[in-house]
Design a protein around this motif. Structure first.
Motif, PDB file in Angstrom:
ATOM      1  N   LEU A 316       0.824  -1.210   0.000  1.00  0.00           N
ATOM      2  CA  LEU A 316       0.000   0.000   0.000  1.00  0.00           C
ATOM      3  C   LEU A 316       0.859   1.260   0.000  1.00  0.00           C
ATOM      4  O   LEU A 316       0.529   2.241  -0.676  1.00  0.00           O
ATOM      5  CB  LEU A 316      -0.936   0.011   1.207  1.00  0.00           C
ATOM      6  N   ALA A 317       1.942   1.252   0.749  1.00  0.00           N
ATOM      7  CA  ALA A 317       2.814   2.427   0.766  1.00  0.00           C
ATOM      8  C   ALA A 317       3.376   2.698  -0.625  1.00  0.00           C
ATOM      9  O   ALA A 317       3.430   3.854  -1.072  1.00  0.00           O
ATOM     10  CB  ALA A 317       3.952   2.219   1.768  1.00  0.00           C
ATOM     11  N   LEU A 318       3.789   1.666  -1.327  1.00  0.00           N
ATOM     12  CA  LEU A 318       4.292   1.831  -2.692  1.00  0.00           C
ATOM     13  C   LEU A 318       3.198   2.377  -3.615  1.00  0.00           C
ATOM     14  O   LEU A 318       3.445   3.287  -4.414  1.00  0.00           O
ATOM     15  CB  LEU A 318       4.799   0.483  -3.212  1.00  0.00           C
ATOM     16  N   ALA A 319       2.000   1.810  -3.512  1.00  0.00           N
ATOM     17  CA  ALA A 319       0.907   2.235  -4.383  1.00  0.00           C
ATOM     18  C   ALA A 319       0.478   3.666  -4.080  1.00  0.00           C
ATOM     19  O   ALA A 319       0.285   4.480  -4.993  1.00  0.00           O
ATOM     20  CB  ALA A 319      -0.276   1.275  -4.229  1.00  0.00           C
ATOM     21  N   GLN A 320       0.318   3.995  -2.808  1.00  0.00           N
ATOM     22  CA  GLN A 320      -0.129   5.338  -2.436  1.00  0.00           C
ATOM     23  C   GLN A 320       0.881   6.395  -2.862  1.00  0.00           C
ATOM     24  O   GLN A 320       0.505   7.457  -3.378  1.00  0.00           O
ATOM     25  CB  GLN A 320      -0.372   5.401  -0.927  1.00  0.00           C
ATOM     26  N   GLN A 321       2.161   6.108  -2.636  1.00  0.00           N
ATOM     27  CA  GLN A 321       3.176   7.100  -3.014  1.00  0.00           C
ATOM     28  C   GLN A 321       3.181   7.322  -4.520  1.00  0.00           C
ATOM     29  O   GLN A 321       3.258   8.460  -4.993  1.00  0.00           O
ATOM     30  CB  GLN A 321       4.552   6.609  -2.537  1.00  0.00           C
ATOM     31  N   ALA A 322       3.062   6.255  -5.296  1.00  0.00           N
ATOM     32  CA  ALA A 322       3.075   6.391  -6.760  1.00  0.00           C
ATOM     33  C   ALA A 322       1.846   7.148  -7.251  1.00  0.00           C
ATOM     34  O   ALA A 322       1.952   8.031  -8.104  1.00  0.00           O
ATOM     35  CB  ALA A 322       3.145   5.007  -7.408  1.00  0.00           C
ATOM     36  N   LEU A 323       0.675   6.815  -6.711  1.00  0.00           N
ATOM     37  CA  LEU A 323      -0.553   7.462  -7.183  1.00  0.00           C
ATOM     38  C   LEU A 323      -0.623   8.910  -6.735  1.00  0.00           C
ATOM     39  O   LEU A 323      -0.814   9.817  -7.548  1.00  0.00           O
ATOM     40  CB  LEU A 323      -1.770   6.693  -6.671  1.00  0.00           C
ATOM     41  N   PHE A 324      -0.506   9.150  -5.449  1.00  0.00           N
ATOM     42  CA  PHE A 324      -0.776  10.489  -4.944  1.00  0.00           C
ATOM     43  C   PHE A 324       0.306  11.496  -5.333  1.00  0.00           C
ATOM     44  O   PHE A 324       0.027  12.691  -5.477  1.00  0.00           O
ATOM     45  CB  PHE A 324      -0.972  10.446  -3.425  1.00  0.00           C
ATOM     46  N   SER A 325       1.532  11.037  -5.549  1.00  0.00           N
ATOM     47  CA  SER A 325       2.559  11.963  -6.012  1.00  0.00           C
ATOM     48  C   SER A 325       2.382  12.295  -7.480  1.00  0.00           C
ATOM     49  O   SER A 325       2.972  13.265  -7.980  1.00  0.00           O
ATOM     50  CB  SER A 325       3.955  11.361  -5.781  1.00  0.00           C
ATOM     51  N   SER A 326       1.561  11.525  -8.183  1.00  0.00           N
ATOM     52  CA  SER A 326       1.331  11.749  -9.610  1.00  0.00           C
ATOM     53  C   SER A 326       0.144  12.664  -9.873  1.00  0.00           C
ATOM     54  O   SER A 326      -0.030  13.153 -10.977  1.00  0.00           O
ATOM     55  CB  SER A 326       1.085  10.406 -10.332  1.00  0.00           C
ATOM     56  N   TYR A 327      -0.676  12.883  -8.857  1.00  0.00           N
ATOM     57  CA  TYR A 327      -1.940  13.565  -9.102  1.00  0.00           C
ATOM     58  C   TYR A 327      -1.758  15.030  -9.452  1.00  0.00           C
ATOM     59  O   TYR A 327      -2.469  15.580 -10.284  1.00  0.00           O
ATOM     60  CB  TYR A 327      -2.851  13.438  -7.872  1.00  0.00           C
ATOM     61  N   ALA A 328      -0.786  15.694  -8.834  1.00  0.00           N
ATOM     62  CA  ALA A 328      -0.613  17.131  -9.052  1.00  0.00           C
ATOM     63  C   ALA A 328       0.277  17.454 -10.243  1.00  0.00           C
ATOM     64  O   ALA A 328       0.495  18.621 -10.547  1.00  0.00           O
ATOM     65  CB  ALA A 328      -0.054  17.777  -7.785  1.00  0.00           C
ATOM     66  N   GLU A 329       0.771  16.459 -10.929  1.00  0.00           N
ATOM     67  CA  GLU A 329       1.713  16.725 -12.017  1.00  0.00           C
ATOM     68  C   GLU A 329       0.988  17.230 -13.267  1.00  0.00           C
ATOM     69  O   GLU A 329      -0.163  16.893 -13.501  1.00  0.00           O
ATOM     70  CB  GLU A 329       2.486  15.426 -12.341  1.00  0.00           C
TER      71      GLU A 329
END
Length: 329
Positions: A316-329
């Motif tokens: 979950l930590a891997l998935a959350q970091q990848a998704l949520f860091s991508s949202y504002a790009e």
């Protein structure tokens, strides 16, 4: 990164809606031409799924194509309206063989529309096929009619794909094609290569499934031919904007598709009753694009290693970091 991912939407996303309370509708009536012109205002929308017959007037295929062309839109599928009052007791499962023949005729007409537009499939959503009360139907006969109806169409049109969109209930209290497992059993019984599943993310949630697990099962059987995304609160098929309620489960769904090299349109099946339809589509596609970027960032090997150990928090930590860091790009 430039993605080749394509996005689509059901044309009903841009129509107006009624329900059993606001019977006067949630807006002024629109025709399919009006809806196509509104869909053309959405960023990054490439294709639409069209209802057949066309709503809001008498329109030819050529008139609809002209509207699509001026909005730079293609067609992914045609959805015959096999769930209207005419089919209140069912389309494939109607007790009247004449109505069953009429359903076959309507869907064969839709098949010709698929050929006209060069679309990918005929979408079958048999919403009225099923039952409401105990003892109402002969379950064996009902299931046989469901499979015979789909199988006949697939045999008559071997050049086309037919996708079944399953759903637990509504409008029938219990639909015949109610789950991924039952639908796969039926498809395997039919035994034809051109019948598959269109997996609606919200229908899987509503049915108590994990959409990622449902997608994997359909892929394992070679039957995932299409997909729709939306969101809901699990208690009903709310058709809310994708990613607004279950973003991590939706990301896992896309992860499952990508891990299996499944390529296809990420399509919206949303009903923005009270929201602006263009804004609702843009909001959803912005999330889908963030998910696409997140998949590029995601360490698939590390996710697999965590999954091999059933290590939920690391995964979950891997998935959350990848998704949520991508949202504002």
């Amino acid at each position: 990164m430039t993605s080749n991912q394509k996005y689509g939407a059901g044309i009903w996303h841009f129509a107006t809606y009624v329900d059993r309370y606001a019977t006067d509708g949630y807006g002024e009536p629109r025709s399919v031409i009006d809806a196509i012109d509104i869909a053309g205002q959405v960023r990054d929308l490439s294709v639409v799924d069209l209802n057949y017959p066309y709503f809001g007037g008498e329109f030819t295929n050529e008139q609809v194509k002209e509207a699509l062309d001026r909005n730079n839109l293609g067609v992914i599928g045609i959805t015959p309206e096999m769930y209207t009052r005419e089919f209140a007791k069912g389309a494939f499962t109607n007790p009247d063989p004449g109505v069953r023949r009429r359903a076959n005729e309507l869907i064969n007409e839709a098949a010709d529309v698929v050929r006209f537009f060069g679309a990918d499939y005929v979408k079958l959503w048999p919403g009225q096929d099923g039952w409401d009360y105990p003892f109402q139907v002969d379950h064996g006969a009902l299931w046989k009619n469901s499979l015979d109806g789909v199988g006949q169409l697939a045999s008559e049109n071997p050049d086309l794909k037919f996708v079944i969109e399953y759903k637990p209930r509504e409008p029938r209290v219990h639909m015949s094609f109610d789950s991924v497992s039952r639908t796969l059993l039926g498809i395997e019984k039919i035994g034809l290569p051109n019948v598959g599943i269109l997996l609606d993310f919200g229908h899987a949630l509503f049915g108590g499934e994990s959409p990622a697990d449902s997608a994997q099962l359909a892929i394992d059987y070679g039957r995932l031919f299409g997909m729709d995304v939306n969101d809901n609160l699990r208690q009903w098929d709310d058709d809310m904007v994708a990613g607004t309620v279950h973003p991590i489960e939706l990301f896992e769904f896309f992860y499952t598709l990508r891990k299996n090299n499944w390529e296809g349109v990420w399509q919206l099946d949303q009903f923005p009753f009270r929201e602006d339809s263009v804004q609702a589509a843009n909001h959803a596609i912005d999330f889908l694009k963030a998910a696409d970027r997140g998949l590029e960032k995601l360490d698939f090997a590390a996710i697999q290693a965590a999954q091999d150990n059933h290590d939920s928090l690391t995964a979950l930590a891997l998935a959350q970091q990848a998704l949520f860091s991508s949202y504002a790009e």
